[in-house]
Design a protein around this motif. Sequence first.
Motif, short mmCIF file in Angstrom:
data_model
loop_
_atom_site.label_atom_id
_atom_site.label_comp_id
_atom_site.label_asym_id
_atom_site.label_seq_id
_atom_site.Cartn_x
_atom_site.Cartn_y
_atom_site.Cartn_z
N UNK A 167 0.84 -1.21 0.00
CA UNK A 167 0.00 0.00 0.00
C UNK A 167 0.88 1.26 0.00
N UNK A 168 2.00 1.21 0.70
CA UNK A 168 2.93 2.35 0.69
C UNK A 168 3.53 2.54 -0.70
N UNK A 169 3.87 1.44 -1.35
CA UNK A 169 4.41 1.53 -2.71
C UNK A 169 3.36 2.10 -3.66
N UNK A 170 2.11 1.68 -3.48
CA UNK A 170 1.03 2.20 -4.32
C UNK A 170 0.83 3.69 -4.05
N UNK A 171 0.96 4.11 -2.80
CA UNK A 171 0.83 5.53 -2.46
C UNK A 171 1.95 6.33 -3.12
N UNK A 172 3.15 5.77 -3.19
CA UNK A 172 4.28 6.41 -3.88
C UNK A 172 3.95 6.59 -5.36
N UNK A 198 1.17 9.22 -5.76
CA UNK A 198 1.67 10.58 -5.54
C UNK A 198 2.43 11.07 -6.76
N UNK A 199 3.28 10.23 -7.33
CA UNK A 199 4.02 10.60 -8.54
C UNK A 199 3.06 10.95 -9.67
N UNK A 200 2.07 10.07 -9.88
CA UNK A 200 1.10 10.30 -10.95
C UNK A 200 0.26 11.55 -10.69
N UNK A 201 -0.08 11.83 -9.43
CA UNK A 201 -0.86 13.02 -9.10
C UNK A 201 -0.09 14.31 -9.39
N UNK A 202 1.22 14.29 -9.14
CA UNK A 202 2.02 15.48 -9.44
C UNK A 202 1.96 15.75 -10.94
N UNK A 221 3.19 6.04 -13.76
CA UNK A 221 3.75 4.85 -13.14
C UNK A 221 2.62 3.87 -12.85
N UNK A 222 2.97 2.60 -12.86
CA UNK A 222 2.03 1.56 -12.49
C UNK A 222 2.73 0.55 -11.60
N UNK A 223 1.97 -0.07 -10.71
CA UNK A 223 2.52 -1.06 -9.78
C UNK A 223 1.92 -2.42 -10.09
N UNK A 255 13.94 9.01 -0.82
CA UNK A 255 14.85 10.03 -0.31
C UNK A 255 15.10 11.10 -1.38
N UNK A 256 15.34 10.67 -2.62
CA UNK A 256 15.65 11.65 -3.68
C UNK A 256 14.43 12.50 -4.03
N UNK A 257 13.23 11.89 -4.06
CA UNK A 257 12.03 12.69 -4.32
C UNK A 257 11.76 13.66 -3.16
N UNK A 258 12.00 13.22 -1.93
CA UNK A 258 11.83 14.11 -0.79
C UNK A 258 12.80 15.28 -0.87
#
Length: 179
Positions: free
Chosen positions: A43-48, A51-55, A112-114, A143-146
Amino acid sequence: IDGFDIVSATNNVTSVVDGLDIELKGEGSATLSVTRDTESIQASAQAFVDAYNNVFATIDNLQAGELSGDSTLLGIERQMRAILNTAPTGLSGSFSALSEVGIKTDRDTGQLGLNGSDFTEALDADFAGLAQLFANDDQGYAFRFDSLATTLLDDDGLIDSREDGLDARVRRLEDDQAD
Protein backbone atom coordinates in the motif's frame (compact mmCIF):
# COMPACT_ATOMS: atom_id res chain seq x y z
CA ILE A 1 12.53 -11.10 27.05
CA ASP A 2 15.02 -13.38 25.33
CA GLY A 3 16.80 -13.91 28.67
CA PHE A 4 16.86 -10.20 29.63
CA ASP A 5 14.88 -8.75 32.52
CA ILE A 6 12.68 -5.85 31.48
CA VAL A 7 11.13 -3.48 34.02
CA SER A 8 8.15 -1.25 33.28
CA ALA A 9 5.87 0.84 35.49
CA THR A 10 2.85 -0.32 33.44
CA ASN A 11 1.76 -3.40 31.52
CA ASN A 12 2.74 -1.69 28.26
CA VAL A 13 6.31 -2.18 27.11
CA THR A 14 7.28 0.01 24.16
CA SER A 15 11.05 0.34 24.18
CA VAL A 16 12.19 -3.27 23.86
CA VAL A 17 11.69 -3.90 20.14
CA ASP A 18 11.71 -0.91 17.78
CA GLY A 19 8.26 -0.34 16.29
CA LEU A 20 6.56 -2.88 18.55
CA ASP A 21 4.34 -2.24 21.56
CA ILE A 22 3.78 -5.16 23.92
CA GLU A 23 0.85 -5.30 26.33
CA LEU A 24 1.46 -7.74 29.19
CA LYS A 25 -1.67 -9.66 30.24
CA GLY A 26 -0.33 -11.84 33.06
CA GLU A 27 2.60 -13.76 34.49
CA GLY A 28 4.14 -16.64 32.62
CA SER A 29 5.86 -17.13 29.34
CA ALA A 30 4.71 -16.71 25.79
CA THR A 31 6.07 -16.80 22.29
CA LEU A 32 5.86 -13.61 20.32
CA SER A 33 5.88 -13.87 16.55
CA VAL A 34 6.38 -10.80 14.41
CA THR A 35 5.66 -11.02 10.71
CA ARG A 36 6.05 -8.59 7.86
CA ASP A 37 2.90 -6.72 6.89
CA THR A 38 3.22 -7.18 3.13
CA GLU A 39 -0.13 -5.53 2.42
CA SER A 40 0.89 -2.31 4.20
CA ILE A 41 4.24 -2.24 2.44
CA GLN A 42 2.54 -2.71 -0.93
CA ALA A 43 0.00 0.00 0.00
CA SER A 44 2.93 2.35 0.69
CA ALA A 45 4.41 1.53 -2.71
CA GLN A 46 1.03 2.20 -4.32
CA ALA A 47 0.83 5.53 -2.46
CA PHE A 48 4.28 6.41 -3.88
CA VAL A 49 3.07 5.58 -7.41
CA ASP A 50 -0.17 7.52 -6.89
CA ALA A 51 1.67 10.58 -5.54
CA TYR A 52 4.02 10.60 -8.54
CA ASN A 53 1.10 10.30 -10.95
CA ASN A 54 -0.86 13.02 -9.10
CA VAL A 55 2.02 15.48 -9.44
CA PHE A 56 2.09 14.90 -13.21
CA ALA A 57 -1.71 15.18 -13.44
CA THR A 58 -1.54 18.50 -11.59
CA ILE A 59 1.23 19.73 -13.87
CA ASP A 60 -0.83 18.71 -16.93
CA ASN A 61 -3.83 20.64 -15.60
CA LEU A 62 -1.73 23.72 -14.92
CA GLN A 63 -0.11 23.52 -18.36
CA ALA A 64 -3.55 23.29 -19.98
CA GLY A 65 -4.53 26.54 -18.28
CA GLU A 66 -2.85 29.76 -17.32
CA LEU A 67 0.62 28.26 -17.04
CA SER A 68 0.75 26.88 -20.56
CA GLY A 69 4.38 26.51 -21.59
CA ASP A 70 5.67 27.56 -18.17
CA SER A 71 9.34 26.70 -17.90
CA THR A 72 9.12 25.99 -14.17
CA LEU A 73 6.60 23.20 -14.72
CA LEU A 74 8.72 21.74 -17.50
CA GLY A 75 11.76 21.88 -15.21
CA ILE A 76 9.92 20.05 -12.43
CA GLU A 77 8.86 17.35 -14.90
CA ARG A 78 12.44 16.96 -16.11
CA GLN A 79 13.81 16.72 -12.58
CA MET A 80 11.24 14.11 -11.56
CA ARG A 81 11.88 12.00 -14.63
CA ALA A 82 15.63 12.32 -14.08
CA ILE A 83 15.22 10.81 -10.61
CA LEU A 84 13.37 7.83 -12.08
CA ASN A 85 15.84 7.43 -14.93
CA THR A 86 18.96 7.62 -12.75
CA ALA A 87 19.71 4.32 -11.07
CA PRO A 88 20.79 4.54 -7.44
CA THR A 89 24.43 3.71 -6.77
CA GLY A 90 26.07 2.05 -3.81
CA LEU A 91 23.05 0.06 -2.62
CA SER A 92 23.86 -3.28 -1.03
CA GLY A 93 20.63 -4.98 -2.14
CA SER A 94 19.85 -6.77 -5.37
CA PHE A 95 17.67 -4.02 -6.87
CA SER A 96 18.79 -0.89 -8.69
CA ALA A 97 15.63 0.21 -10.53
CA LEU A 98 11.94 0.47 -9.71
CA SER A 99 11.13 -1.67 -12.73
CA GLU A 100 12.87 -4.57 -11.00
CA VAL A 101 10.30 -4.47 -8.20
CA GLY A 102 7.19 -4.10 -10.34
CA ILE A 103 6.96 -0.31 -10.69
CA LYS A 104 7.09 0.63 -14.34
CA THR A 105 6.41 3.68 -16.48
CA ASP A 106 3.68 3.35 -19.09
CA ARG A 107 5.39 4.46 -22.29
CA ASP A 108 2.16 5.90 -23.73
CA THR A 109 0.96 7.92 -20.72
CA GLY A 110 4.15 8.44 -18.69
CA GLN A 111 2.24 7.31 -15.60
CA LEU A 112 3.75 4.85 -13.14
CA GLY A 113 2.03 1.56 -12.49
CA LEU A 114 2.52 -1.06 -9.78
CA ASN A 115 2.35 -4.76 -10.55
CA GLY A 116 1.38 -6.22 -7.18
CA SER A 117 2.59 -9.75 -7.81
CA ASP A 118 5.99 -8.56 -9.08
CA PHE A 119 6.29 -6.28 -6.05
CA THR A 120 5.43 -9.07 -3.61
CA GLU A 121 7.90 -11.38 -5.33
CA ALA A 122 10.65 -8.76 -4.98
CA LEU A 123 9.67 -8.16 -1.36
CA ASP A 124 9.96 -11.87 -0.59
CA ALA A 125 13.24 -12.23 -2.51
CA ASP A 126 15.14 -9.32 -0.91
CA PHE A 127 13.21 -7.25 1.64
CA ALA A 128 16.26 -5.27 2.76
CA GLY A 129 17.26 -4.55 -0.85
CA LEU A 130 13.76 -3.32 -1.70
CA ALA A 131 13.75 -1.14 1.43
CA GLN A 132 17.11 0.36 0.40
CA LEU A 133 15.82 1.03 -3.11
CA PHE A 134 13.25 3.38 -1.59
CA ALA A 135 14.71 4.58 1.69
CA ASN A 136 18.50 4.62 1.42
CA ASP A 137 19.59 7.90 3.02
CA ASP A 138 21.39 9.07 -0.07
CA GLN A 139 20.26 7.16 -3.13
CA GLY A 140 16.79 5.73 -2.38
CA TYR A 141 13.97 6.91 -4.62
CA ALA A 142 11.84 8.19 -1.73
CA PHE A 143 14.85 10.03 -0.31
CA ARG A 144 15.65 11.65 -3.68
CA PHE A 145 12.03 12.69 -4.32
CA ASP A 146 11.83 14.11 -0.79
CA SER A 147 15.02 16.10 -1.43
CA LEU A 148 13.59 17.43 -4.68
CA ALA A 149 10.32 18.42 -2.99
CA THR A 150 12.25 20.20 -0.24
CA THR A 151 14.32 22.08 -2.82
CA LEU A 152 11.24 23.07 -4.81
CA LEU A 153 9.12 24.10 -1.82
CA ASP A 154 11.72 25.82 0.37
CA ASP A 155 11.54 29.55 0.95
CA ASP A 156 13.50 30.95 -1.97
CA GLY A 157 13.10 27.59 -3.71
CA LEU A 158 12.16 27.24 -7.36
CA ILE A 159 8.40 27.56 -6.84
CA ASP A 160 8.69 30.47 -4.41
CA SER A 161 11.02 32.28 -6.82
CA ARG A 162 8.66 31.64 -9.72
CA GLU A 163 5.69 32.95 -7.71
CA ASP A 164 7.67 36.08 -6.86
CA GLY A 165 8.50 36.56 -10.54
CA LEU A 166 4.88 36.13 -11.63
CA ASP A 167 3.66 38.48 -8.87
CA ALA A 168 6.18 41.12 -9.98
CA ARG A 169 5.01 40.72 -13.57
CA VAL A 170 1.37 41.18 -12.53
CA ARG A 171 2.29 44.34 -10.58
CA ARG A 172 4.15 45.73 -13.62
CA LEU A 173 1.18 45.01 -15.86
CA GLU A 174 -1.19 46.62 -13.37
CA ASP A 175 1.09 49.68 -13.22
CA ASP A 176 1.19 49.81 -17.03
CA GLN A 177 -2.58 49.52 -17.16
CA ALA A 178 -2.96 52.32 -14.59
CA ASP A 179 -0.58 54.52 -16.60
